[in-house]
Design a protein around this motif. Sequence first.
Motif, PDB file in Angstrom:
ATOM      1  N   ARG A  83       0.852  -1.185   0.000  1.00 52.09           N
ATOM      2  CA  ARG A  83       0.000   0.000   0.000  1.00 52.09           C
ATOM      3  C   ARG A  83       0.890   1.238   0.000  1.00 52.09           C
ATOM      4  NH1 ARG A  83      -3.438   2.616   3.999  1.00 52.09           N
ATOM      5  NH2 ARG A  83      -2.403   4.341   3.018  1.00 52.09           N
ATOM      6  N   PRO A  84       0.346   2.374  -0.459  1.00 52.62           N
ATOM      7  CA  PRO A  84       1.148   3.605  -0.483  1.00 52.62           C
ATOM      8  C   PRO A  84       1.318   4.198   0.919  1.00 52.62           C
ATOM      9  CG  PRO A  84      -1.058   4.041  -1.290  1.00 52.62           C
ATOM     10  CD  PRO A  84      -0.968   2.549  -1.063  1.00 52.62           C
ATOM     11  N   ILE A  85       2.234   5.140   1.013  1.00 53.38           N
ATOM     12  CA  ILE A  85       2.421   5.867   2.262  1.00 53.38           C
ATOM     13  C   ILE A  85       1.098   6.533   2.623  1.00 53.38           C
ATOM     14  CG2 ILE A  85       3.600   7.873   3.269  1.00 53.38           C
ATOM     15  CD1 ILE A  85       6.050   7.068   1.592  1.00 53.38           C
ATOM     16  N   PRO A  86       0.692   6.474   3.883  1.00 53.31           N
ATOM     17  CA  PRO A  86      -0.600   7.046   4.260  1.00 53.31           C
ATOM     18  C   PRO A  86      -0.633   8.563   4.115  1.00 53.31           C
ATOM     19  CG  PRO A  86       0.583   6.263   6.200  1.00 53.31           C
ATOM     20  CD  PRO A  86       1.384   5.855   5.010  1.00 53.31           C
ATOM     21  N   THR A  87      -1.827   9.044   3.927  1.00 61.01           N
ATOM     22  CA  THR A  87      -2.048  10.491   3.842  1.00 61.01           C
ATOM     23  C   THR A  87      -1.940  11.086   5.242  1.00 61.01           C
ATOM     24  OG1 THR A  87      -4.427  10.308   4.250  1.00 61.01           O
ATOM     25  CG2 THR A  87      -3.681  10.159   1.932  1.00 61.01           C
ATOM     26  N   ALA A  88      -1.862  12.399   5.314  1.00 56.80           N
ATOM     27  CA  ALA A  88      -1.820  13.090   6.602  1.00 56.80           C
ATOM     28  C   ALA A  88      -3.062  12.754   7.428  1.00 56.80           C
ATOM     29  CB  ALA A  88      -1.697  14.588   6.398  1.00 56.80           C
ATOM     30  N   GLU A  89      -4.201  12.646   6.768  1.00 55.35           N
ATOM     31  CA  GLU A  89      -5.443  12.299   7.476  1.00 55.35           C
ATOM     32  C   GLU A  89      -5.383  10.877   8.036  1.00 55.35           C
ATOM     33  OE1 GLU A  89     -10.109  11.650   6.394  1.00 55.35           O
ATOM     34  OE2 GLU A  89      -9.114  13.369   5.479  1.00 55.35           O
ATOM     35  N   GLU A  90      -4.860   9.940   7.261  1.00 51.76           N
ATOM     36  CA  GLU A  90      -4.735   8.562   7.742  1.00 51.76           C
ATOM     37  C   GLU A  90      -3.759   8.485   8.921  1.00 51.76           C
ATOM     38  OE1 GLU A  90      -5.370   5.615   3.975  1.00 51.76           O
ATOM     39  OE2 GLU A  90      -3.643   6.980   3.865  1.00 51.76           O
ATOM     40  N   ILE A  91      -2.676   9.241   8.833  1.00 52.62           N
ATOM     41  CA  ILE A  91      -1.704   9.264   9.933  1.00 52.62           C
ATOM     42  C   ILE A  91      -2.358   9.831  11.183  1.00 52.62           C
ATOM     43  CG2 ILE A  91       0.388  10.427  10.760  1.00 52.62           C
ATOM     44  CD1 ILE A  91       1.562   9.985   7.957  1.00 52.62           C
ATOM     45  N   SER A  92      -3.078  10.916  11.037  1.00 49.60           N
ATOM     46  CA  SER A  92      -3.746  11.533  12.180  1.00 49.60           C
ATOM     47  C   SER A  92      -4.741  10.570  12.827  1.00 49.60           C
ATOM     48  CB  SER A  92      -4.459  12.805  11.722  1.00 49.60           C
ATOM     49  OG  SER A  92      -5.094  13.419  12.801  1.00 49.60           O
ATOM     50  N   THR A  93      -5.512   9.877  12.014  1.00 52.70           N
ATOM     51  CA  THR A  93      -6.474   8.898  12.528  1.00 52.70           C
ATOM     52  C   THR A  93      -5.754   7.767  13.257  1.00 52.70           C
ATOM     53  OG1 THR A  93      -8.074   9.407  10.792  1.00 52.70           O
ATOM     54  CG2 THR A  93      -8.288   7.256  11.867  1.00 52.70           C
ATOM     55  N   GLN A  94      -4.668   7.264  12.670  1.00 55.71           N
ATOM     56  CA  GLN A  94      -3.896   6.188  13.301  1.00 55.71           C
ATOM     57  C   GLN A  94      -3.348   6.643  14.653  1.00 55.71           C
ATOM     58  OE1 GLN A  94      -3.509   3.083  12.266  1.00 55.71           O
ATOM     59  NE2 GLN A  94      -1.752   2.331  13.417  1.00 55.71           N
ATOM     60  N   VAL A  95      -2.839   7.860  14.705  1.00 55.22           N
ATOM     61  CA  VAL A  95      -2.280   8.376  15.958  1.00 55.22           C
ATOM     62  C   VAL A  95      -3.378   8.516  17.006  1.00 55.22           C
ATOM     63  CG1 VAL A  95      -1.208  10.395  17.057  1.00 55.22           C
ATOM     64  CG2 VAL A  95      -0.285   9.491  14.911  1.00 55.22           C
ATOM     65  N   GLU A  96      -4.507   9.078  16.634  1.00 60.03           N
ATOM     66  CA  GLU A  96      -5.609   9.239  17.594  1.00 60.03           C
ATOM     67  C   GLU A  96      -6.042   7.893  18.165  1.00 60.03           C
ATOM     68  OE1 GLU A  96      -7.197  11.771  19.181  1.00 60.03           O
ATOM     69  OE2 GLU A  96      -5.615  13.000  18.305  1.00 60.03           O
ATOM     70  N   ARG A  97      -6.199   6.913  17.307  1.00 62.05           N
ATOM     71  CA  ARG A  97      -6.626   5.579  17.763  1.00 62.05           C
ATOM     72  C   ARG A  97      -5.571   4.940  18.659  1.00 62.05           C
ATOM     73  NH1 ARG A  97      -9.101   3.386  12.051  1.00 62.05           N
ATOM     74  NH2 ARG A  97     -11.099   4.452  12.236  1.00 62.05           N
ATOM     75  N   ALA A  98      -4.306   5.055  18.261  1.00 63.99           N
ATOM     76  CA  ALA A  98      -3.220   4.453  19.039  1.00 63.99           C
ATOM     77  C   ALA A  98      -3.080   5.131  20.400  1.00 63.99           C
ATOM     78  CB  ALA A  98      -1.907   4.536  18.260  1.00 63.99           C
ATOM     79  N   VAL A  99      -3.131   6.448  20.429  1.00 66.47           N
ATOM     80  CA  VAL A  99      -2.997   7.169  21.702  1.00 66.47           C
ATOM     81  C   VAL A  99      -4.182   6.852  22.605  1.00 66.47           C
ATOM     82  CG1 VAL A  99      -2.979   9.463  22.778  1.00 66.47           C
ATOM     83  CG2 VAL A  99      -1.485   8.976  20.830  1.00 66.47           C
ATOM     84  N   ASP A 100      -5.372   6.783  22.040  1.00 66.43           N
ATOM     85  CA  ASP A 100      -6.556   6.447  22.836  1.00 66.43           C
ATOM     86  C   ASP A 100      -6.409   5.062  23.463  1.00 66.43           C
ATOM     87  OD1 ASP A 100      -9.374   6.859  23.742  1.00 66.43           O
ATOM     88  OD2 ASP A 100      -9.726   5.169  22.379  1.00 66.43           O
ATOM     89  N   LEU A 101      -6.007   4.091  22.674  1.00 65.03           N
ATOM     90  CA  LEU A 101      -5.830   2.737  23.181  1.00 65.03           C
ATOM     91  C   LEU A 101      -4.725   2.688  24.239  1.00 65.03           C
ATOM     92  CD1 LEU A 101      -6.597  -0.287  22.894  1.00 65.03           C
ATOM     93  CD2 LEU A 101      -4.798  -0.439  21.163  1.00 65.03           C
ATOM     94  N   PHE A 102      -3.614   3.332  23.952  1.00 66.67           N
ATOM     95  CA  PHE A 102      -2.498   3.348  24.893  1.00 66.67           C
ATOM     96  C   PHE A 102      -2.899   4.044  26.194  1.00 66.67           C
ATOM     97  CE2 PHE A 102       1.259   5.348  26.750  1.00 66.67           C
ATOM     98  CZ  PHE A 102       2.028   4.217  26.985  1.00 66.67           C
TER      99      PHE A 102
END
Length: 160
Positions: free
Chosen positions: A124-143
């Motif tokens: 898959r291609p490098i994620p967009t800024a929006e995908e990165i932001s979503t990934q970070v939000e989900r990861a930080v929430d879980l952590f």
Amino acid sequence: EGLFEVMVQERCAAILEPLATPDLPAKPPLDALRALGLRFMQVIYCPDALALVRTVHGEGLKFPVLAESYFRNGPDFAIAKVAEYLGDLHRRGLIHCPDPLFAASAFYMTLHGELFFRVLAGTRPIPTAEEISTQVERAVDLFWRSVEPRPGKVAGNTAG
């Protein structure tokens, strides 16, 4: 091997430079983790970082010194810095984190998620800024749910 090791040290230093964390203690923990997560995700998707990880994975068995240097100067260094921060938060009673080194490693792996390994493999291609932001939000929430202060538990008290 010596040349590879010097190259790895230099590239790790350049790649990790944006992850310097002097401002973390000044921010509320959730904000600091989000900021760190965003910087980390932006760093790991830069072409130099992806090329370095691919090289280490491809050549690590033939050149174990290369792999050791990569981990020592890259992931281990970054994890240790976050572990220091988490340990400080734990001692101050702001989070429940009796094993900050493990927690820091888990934080980074949660940020990576499956997304990074798919990009690394070229599926898959490098994620967009929006995908990165979503990934970070989900990861930080879980952590955060794993380290947030618990009623009846204070930092340093693992009983209960």
